[in-house]
Design a protein around this motif. Structure first.
Motif, PDB file in Angstrom:
ATOM      1  N   LEU A   2       0.844  -1.249  -0.099  1.00 32.93           N
ATOM      2  CA  LEU A   2       0.151  -0.168  -0.013  1.00 32.93           C
ATOM      3  C   LEU A   2       0.640   1.191  -0.188  1.00 32.93           C
ATOM      4  O   LEU A   2       1.640   1.580   0.812  1.00 32.93           O
ATOM      5  N   LEU A   3       0.747   2.078  -1.025  1.00 30.81           N
ATOM      6  CA  LEU A   3       1.410   3.290  -1.323  1.00 30.81           C
ATOM      7  C   LEU A   3       0.417   4.494  -1.381  1.00 30.81           C
ATOM      8  O   LEU A   3      -0.547   4.613  -1.824  1.00 30.81           O
ATOM      9  N   GLY A   4       0.870   5.650  -0.692  1.00 30.47           N
ATOM     10  CA  GLY A   4       0.177   6.863  -0.694  1.00 30.47           C
ATOM     11  C   GLY A   4       1.059   7.802  -1.966  1.00 30.47           C
ATOM     12  O   GLY A   4       2.141   7.958  -1.561  1.00 30.47           O
ATOM     13  N   HIS A   5       0.236   8.363  -2.795  1.00 29.80           N
ATOM     14  CA  HIS A   5       0.890   9.475  -3.737  1.00 29.80           C
ATOM     15  C   HIS A   5       0.967  10.754  -2.768  1.00 29.80           C
ATOM     16  O   HIS A   5      -0.185  11.290  -2.179  1.00 29.80           O
ATOM     17  N   MET A   6       1.999  11.575  -2.843  1.00 28.19           N
ATOM     18  CA  MET A   6       2.406  12.621  -2.151  1.00 28.19           C
ATOM     19  C   MET A   6       1.437  13.739  -2.698  1.00 28.19           C
ATOM     20  O   MET A   6       1.291  14.011  -4.001  1.00 28.19           O
ATOM     21  N   GLY A   7       0.853  14.676  -1.824  1.00 33.21           N
ATOM     22  CA  GLY A   7      -0.065  15.604  -1.951  1.00 33.21           C
ATOM     23  C   GLY A   7       0.762  17.020  -2.307  1.00 33.21           C
ATOM     24  O   GLY A   7       1.751  17.058  -2.011  1.00 33.21           O
ATOM     25  N   GLY A   8       0.066  17.956  -2.820  1.00 31.79           N
ATOM     26  CA  GLY A   8       0.703  19.395  -2.902  1.00 31.79           C
ATOM     27  C   GLY A   8       0.996  19.486  -4.389  1.00 31.79           C
ATOM     28  O   GLY A   8       1.308  18.558  -5.112  1.00 31.79           O
ATOM     29  N   PRO A   9       1.440  20.699  -4.716  1.00 32.75           N
ATOM     30  CA  PRO A   9       1.464  21.075  -5.956  1.00 32.75           C
ATOM     31  C   PRO A   9       2.932  20.600  -6.463  1.00 32.75           C
ATOM     32  O   PRO A   9       3.071  20.489  -7.625  1.00 32.75           O
ATOM     33  N   PHE A  10       3.746  20.329  -5.594  1.00 31.68           N
ATOM     34  CA  PHE A  10       5.004  19.876  -6.017  1.00 31.68           C
ATOM     35  C   PHE A  10       5.115  18.355  -6.836  1.00 31.68           C
ATOM     36  O   PHE A  10       5.836  17.930  -7.604  1.00 31.68           O
ATOM     37  N   TRP A  11       4.147  17.583  -6.295  1.00 25.10           N
ATOM     38  CA  TRP A  11       4.107  16.462  -6.403  1.00 25.10           C
ATOM     39  C   TRP A  11       2.863  16.096  -7.792  1.00 25.10           C
ATOM     40  O   TRP A  11       2.863  15.067  -8.278  1.00 25.10           O
ATOM     41  N   ALA A  12       2.206  17.076  -7.977  1.00 25.68           N
ATOM     42  CA  ALA A  12       1.005  16.773  -8.499  1.00 25.68           C
ATOM     43  C   ALA A  12       1.113  16.307 -10.070  1.00 25.68           C
ATOM     44  O   ALA A  12       0.254  15.238 -10.430  1.00 25.68           O
ATOM     45  N   ARG A  13       2.276  16.466 -10.815  1.00 32.66           N
ATOM     46  CA  ARG A  13       2.406  16.040 -11.946  1.00 32.66           C
ATOM     47  C   ARG A  13       3.548  14.773 -12.145  1.00 32.66           C
ATOM     48  O   ARG A  13       4.000  14.448 -13.326  1.00 32.66           O
ATOM     49  N   LYS A  14       3.989  14.212 -10.897  1.00 30.37           N
ATOM     50  CA  LYS A  14       4.916  13.389 -10.701  1.00 30.37           C
ATOM     51  C   LYS A  14       4.347  11.982 -10.424  1.00 30.37           C
ATOM     52  O   LYS A  14       3.119  12.025 -10.138  1.00 30.37           O
ATOM     53  N   ASP A  15       4.813  10.854 -10.923  1.00 31.07           N
ATOM     54  CA  ASP A  15       4.432   9.667 -10.592  1.00 31.07           C
ATOM     55  C   ASP A  15       5.663   8.870 -10.072  1.00 31.07           C
ATOM     56  O   ASP A  15       5.429   8.357  -8.923  1.00 31.07           O
ATOM     57  N   GLU A  16       6.406   8.379 -10.960  1.00 35.27           N
ATOM     58  CA  GLU A  16       7.777   7.691 -10.263  1.00 35.27           C
ATOM     59  C   GLU A  16       8.386   8.516  -9.153  1.00 35.27           C
ATOM     60  O   GLU A  16       8.795   9.760  -9.567  1.00 35.27           O
ATOM     61  N   ARG A  17       8.737   8.027  -8.112  1.00 38.12           N
ATOM     62  CA  ARG A  17       9.682   8.642  -6.836  1.00 38.12           C
ATOM     63  C   ARG A  17       8.646   9.774  -6.487  1.00 38.12           C
ATOM     64  O   ARG A  17       9.229  10.639  -5.580  1.00 38.12           O
ATOM     65  N   ALA A  18       7.069   9.605  -6.549  1.00 41.61           N
ATOM     66  CA  ALA A  18       6.441  10.497  -5.854  1.00 41.61           C
ATOM     67  C   ALA A  18       5.296   9.696  -4.936  1.00 41.61           C
ATOM     68  O   ALA A  18       4.457  10.446  -4.401  1.00 41.61           O
ATOM     69  N   TRP A  19       5.794   8.666  -4.591  1.00 34.25           N
ATOM     70  CA  TRP A  19       5.025   7.876  -3.608  1.00 34.25           C
ATOM     71  C   TRP A  19       5.708   7.537  -2.305  1.00 34.25           C
ATOM     72  O   TRP A  19       7.029   7.424  -2.061  1.00 34.25           O
ATOM     73  N   SER A  20       4.845   7.178  -1.381  1.00 36.80           N
ATOM     74  CA  SER A  20       5.553   7.061  -0.082  1.00 36.80           C
ATOM     75  C   SER A  20       4.598   6.158   0.905  1.00 36.80           C
ATOM     76  O   SER A  20       3.466   5.901   0.507  1.00 36.80           O
ATOM     77  N   ALA A  21       5.419   5.497   1.761  1.00 35.74           N
ATOM     78  CA  ALA A  21       4.581   4.730   2.722  1.00 35.74           C
ATOM     79  C   ALA A  21       3.841   5.839   3.720  1.00 35.74           C
ATOM     80  O   ALA A  21       4.836   6.907   4.079  1.00 35.74           O
ATOM     81  N   PRO A  22       2.846   5.841   4.089  1.00 40.91           N
ATOM     82  CA  PRO A  22       2.391   6.687   5.042  1.00 40.91           C
ATOM     83  C   PRO A  22       3.455   6.789   6.645  1.00 40.91           C
ATOM     84  O   PRO A  22       3.804   5.796   6.748  1.00 40.91           O
ATOM     85  N   LYS A  23       3.607   7.968   6.755  1.00 42.50           N
ATOM     86  CA  LYS A  23       4.925   8.238   7.816  1.00 42.50           C
ATOM     87  C   LYS A  23       4.709   9.611   8.506  1.00 42.50           C
ATOM     88  O   LYS A  23       4.032  10.318   8.028  1.00 42.50           O
ATOM     89  N   GLY A  24       5.622   9.746   9.751  1.00 49.29           N
ATOM     90  CA  GLY A  24       5.439  10.944  10.402  1.00 49.29           C
ATOM     91  C   GLY A  24       6.413  11.145  11.515  1.00 49.29           C
ATOM     92  O   GLY A  24       7.181  10.210  11.705  1.00 49.29           O
TER      93      GLY A  24
END
Length: 128
Positions: A2-24
């Motif tokens: 299970l991966l989450g695509h990172m939000g925000g304008p920097f990541w909006a048009r990216k796919d590869e290397r733009a996903w993360s495991a939920p973390k904090g």
């Protein structure tokens, strides 16, 4: 995985290397697993699955941040996805941005392509 695509304008048009495991971040007096479960709920709006959890260790990210991930075998209902948000300031304006803009089940070979580079080493530590 299970991966989450990172939000925000920097990541909006990216796919590869733009996903993360939920973390904090781990808060004061909080155990790492408790922080991981809290962050999972905050970032996804989904109740964390019951354990047992496997500690996958830590990896230092390019930013210098130390990330620790936990794995669990589960099949959470992704229709309950409600992203948490954070405040971003850009051009003197503040606005709320989703921490993750979508979740997806991804086969491990594809996860290796999508994950931010600093999280890829965790894939080799997943129980088989």
């Amino acid at each position: 995985m299970l991966l989450g695509h990172m939000g925000g304008p920097f990541w909006a048009r990216k796919d590869e290397r733009a996903w993360s495991a939920p973390k904090g971040a781990v808060e004061a007096e909080e155990r790492p697993l408790d922080a991981a479960l809290r962050e999972f709920r905050e970032e996804t709006g989904i109740a964390p699955p019951p354990g047992p959890y496997e500690d996958l260790g830590e990896e230092r990210q390019r930013s210098g941040k130390l990330v620790r991930l936990f794995a669990v075998e589960a099949d959470p209902d992704l229709t309950a996805f409600t992203p948490g948000t954070f405040t971003m300031t850009r051009g003197g304006r503040s606005f709320e941005v989703p921490e993750l803009d979508r979740l997806a089940w991804v086969p491990l070979p594809r996860a290796a392509e999508l994950l931010v580079a600093g999280q890829v080493p965790f894939l080799a530590r997943l129980p088989r």
